[in-house]
Design a protein around this motif. Structure first.
Motif, short mmCIF file in Angstrom:
data_model
loop_
_atom_site.label_atom_id
_atom_site.label_comp_id
_atom_site.label_asym_id
_atom_site.label_seq_id
_atom_site.Cartn_x
_atom_site.Cartn_y
_atom_site.Cartn_z
N TRP A 70 -11.20 8.96 -1.22
CA TRP A 70 -10.66 8.40 -2.55
C TRP A 70 -10.62 9.62 -3.44
O TRP A 70 -9.68 10.04 -4.41
CB TRP A 70 -11.60 7.32 -3.00
CG TRP A 70 -11.17 6.70 -4.23
CD1 TRP A 70 -9.74 6.52 -4.94
CD2 TRP A 70 -11.95 5.86 -5.30
NE1 TRP A 70 -9.68 5.82 -5.81
CE2 TRP A 70 -11.16 5.12 -6.23
CE3 TRP A 70 -13.34 5.26 -5.13
CZ2 TRP A 70 -11.28 4.48 -7.13
CZ3 TRP A 70 -13.88 4.62 -6.11
CH2 TRP A 70 -12.91 4.08 -7.15
N LEU A 220 -15.72 2.72 -8.96
CA LEU A 220 -15.43 1.49 -8.82
C LEU A 220 -15.24 0.68 -10.01
O LEU A 220 -14.51 -0.10 -10.41
CB LEU A 220 -16.13 0.68 -7.86
CG LEU A 220 -16.04 1.04 -6.31
CD1 LEU A 220 -16.85 0.27 -5.45
CD2 LEU A 220 -14.68 0.82 -5.81
N CYS A 255 -3.92 5.83 -6.08
CA CYS A 255 -5.00 6.09 -5.07
C CYS A 255 -5.88 4.86 -4.80
O CYS A 255 -6.97 5.23 -4.29
CB CYS A 255 -5.75 7.09 -5.75
SG CYS A 255 -4.82 8.85 -6.14
N LEU A 260 -3.16 2.85 -0.79
CA LEU A 260 -3.30 3.78 0.23
C LEU A 260 -3.29 3.31 1.49
O LEU A 260 -2.75 3.65 2.44
CB LEU A 260 -4.48 4.75 0.27
CG LEU A 260 -4.62 5.55 -1.04
CD1 LEU A 260 -5.85 6.45 -1.11
CD2 LEU A 260 -3.21 6.68 -1.12
P1 PAP Z 1 -15.14 10.96 4.79
O1 PAP Z 1 -16.38 11.27 4.37
O2 PAP Z 1 -15.31 10.56 6.29
O3 PAP Z 1 -14.02 11.23 4.23
P2 PAP Z 1 -15.00 8.51 3.12
O4 PAP Z 1 -13.84 8.62 2.37
O5 PAP Z 1 -16.02 9.27 2.16
O6 PAP Z 1 -15.14 9.25 4.37
O7 PAP Z 1 -15.61 7.18 3.29
C1 PAP Z 1 -14.84 6.09 3.66
C2 PAP Z 1 -15.27 4.87 2.65
O8 PAP Z 1 -14.48 5.26 1.66
C3 PAP Z 1 -14.91 3.62 3.46
O9 PAP Z 1 -16.08 2.82 2.63
P3 PAP Z 1 -16.26 1.25 3.53
O10 PAP Z 1 -16.37 1.67 4.76
O11 PAP Z 1 -17.44 0.82 2.76
O12 PAP Z 1 -15.08 0.45 3.29
C4 PAP Z 1 -13.20 3.28 2.77
O13 PAP Z 1 -13.14 2.12 2.64
C5 PAP Z 1 -13.62 3.89 1.45
N1 PAP Z 1 -12.36 4.29 0.53
C6 PAP Z 1 -11.49 5.15 1.25
N2 PAP Z 1 -10.66 5.11 0.20
C7 PAP Z 1 -10.71 4.34 -0.69
C8 PAP Z 1 -10.15 4.30 -2.14
N3 PAP Z 1 -9.02 4.54 -2.41
N4 PAP Z 1 -11.05 3.49 -2.89
C9 PAP Z 1 -12.17 3.02 -3.03
N5 PAP Z 1 -12.63 3.51 -1.54
C10 PAP Z 1 -12.23 3.88 -0.62
#
Ligand code: PAP
Length: 330
Positions: A70, A220, A255, A260
């Protein structure tokens, strides 16, 4: 031990404490953190030796599963909004995964992609999971995002089970309890999580102009306010005219998890690093840990983390906004 170097570090690494129970990568303890062997052997030394920082670089830092994807999307869309207005139908974030728009520093160098990093237009937006104490020197602004450790743990566990096959590891039988025990012992990728958070927190207090400390839950709650703070910190605040046109809102919308998730590149296929692109987008809410963990497990995580944070000045139980600007009523 000295800083790792490409030459001969493999033999020195063999002497570092080893953790193999958290799939998919073998971890080594270095400078207080559990790092994947490849990061330690290649990514870290390359980032330290070969990274040529620019004064306007923005480095996005996070413990894995704390909101990296994000943050990458928001920072990229903000920094590039002149060339790519958020409403553009061919915006890069409508064609590519955020991880393919913002490279990870260590991984880029480890894969010998120096040229690609050098070719990025200024201001460059780069990312890292490295702890603050292991960042290359000479960097400029850092935006850090942290998240409730229980949600980090659950998100990480689900991700691990889903993507480990891409590196030839079967993590199907890796249980949440096992993940929790390792997390609480700090023995997970880039762990201990609390030490990661505490280092960036302390740096943000020491040098507020250099490190911006964000909380996923606050983002959020107030995504537009958070984005404004971030843009200002990045040196590209939204002008009154842009505010009037609703540019910040349009970036938040572009975003959003829902938007996404619908992008074809995020539904199918893999990122440049070979990871299933859809694995990065799940629920994206605060508190989902309670759908997977018992209250007793949650308590164990909270206690381990709060214990580790003692004396740091930071606490996850303190709901005070990390940055007063985030509080609409402040
Ligand atoms: P990474 O460190 O491997 O890149 P990261 O993006 O930090 O991963 O974590 C993924 C989490 O961010 C997921 O959370 P959840 O498993 O609790 O659902 C994912 O859903 C969430 N995420 C990805 N994109 C967004 C977004 N645009 N807005 C809010 N949350 C997001």
């Amino acid at each position: 031990m000295d800083s790792p170097h490409d030459d001969g570090f493999a033999s020195e690494m063999a002497e570092l404490p080893l953790e193999t129970r958290y799939p998919p990568f073998a971890l080594r303890q270095y400078a207080g953190f559990w790092l994947p062997e490849r990061t330690l052997a290649r990514g870290l030394p390359a980032a330290r030796d070969r990274f040529a920082p620019r004064p306007d670089d923005v480095l996005l830092a996070s413990f894995p599963k704390s909101g990296t994807t994000w943050l990458k999307a928001l920072a990229f869309a903000t920094a590039r909004r002149a060339a790519h207005p958020p409403s553009a139908h061919d915006h890069p974030l409508r064609q590519r995964n955020p991880h393919d728009c913002v490279p990870f520093l260590g991984i880029g160098f480890a894969l010998d992609k120096d040229v690609e990093l050098e070719a990025l237009p200024s201001p460059r937006v780069l990312a890292t999971h490295l702890p603050f104490s292991l960042l290359p020197t000479g960097r400029s602004r850092v935006v850090y995002v942290c998240r409730d450790p229980k949600d980090v743990l659950v998100s990480c566990w689900l991700f691990t089970r889903k993507v480990s096959e891409s590196v030839g590891v079967d993590a199907e039988s890796f249980s949440l309890r096992e993940a929790m025990e390792l997390f609480c012992a700090g023995r997970c990728m880039y762990g201990p999580q609390w030490l990661h958070v505490a280092e960036y927190w302390e740096a943000s207090r020491r040098a507020a102009g250099e490190v911006l400390f964000l909380r996923y839950e606050e983002m959020l709650r107030d995504p537009v306010g958070s984005l404004r703070t971030m843009a200002e910190f990045m040196g590209c605040a939204f002008s009154p005219e842009e505010e009037e046109r609703g540019v910040a809102r349009a970036i938040v919308e572009l975003c959003s998890l829902d938007k996404l998730k619908k992008v074809e590149a995020n539904r199918k296929g893999r990122t440049a690093a070979g990871i299933k692109a859809d694995a990065y987008f799940r629920k994206g809410v605060a508190g989902d840990w309670s759908s997977h963990m018992t209250p007793e497990m949650g308590k164990m995580v909270d206690e381990a983390v709060e214990d580790g944070l003692q004396g740091s000045g930071f606490s996850f139980t303190d709901s005070t906004p990390a940055n007063p600007e985030f509080c609409p009523d402040a």
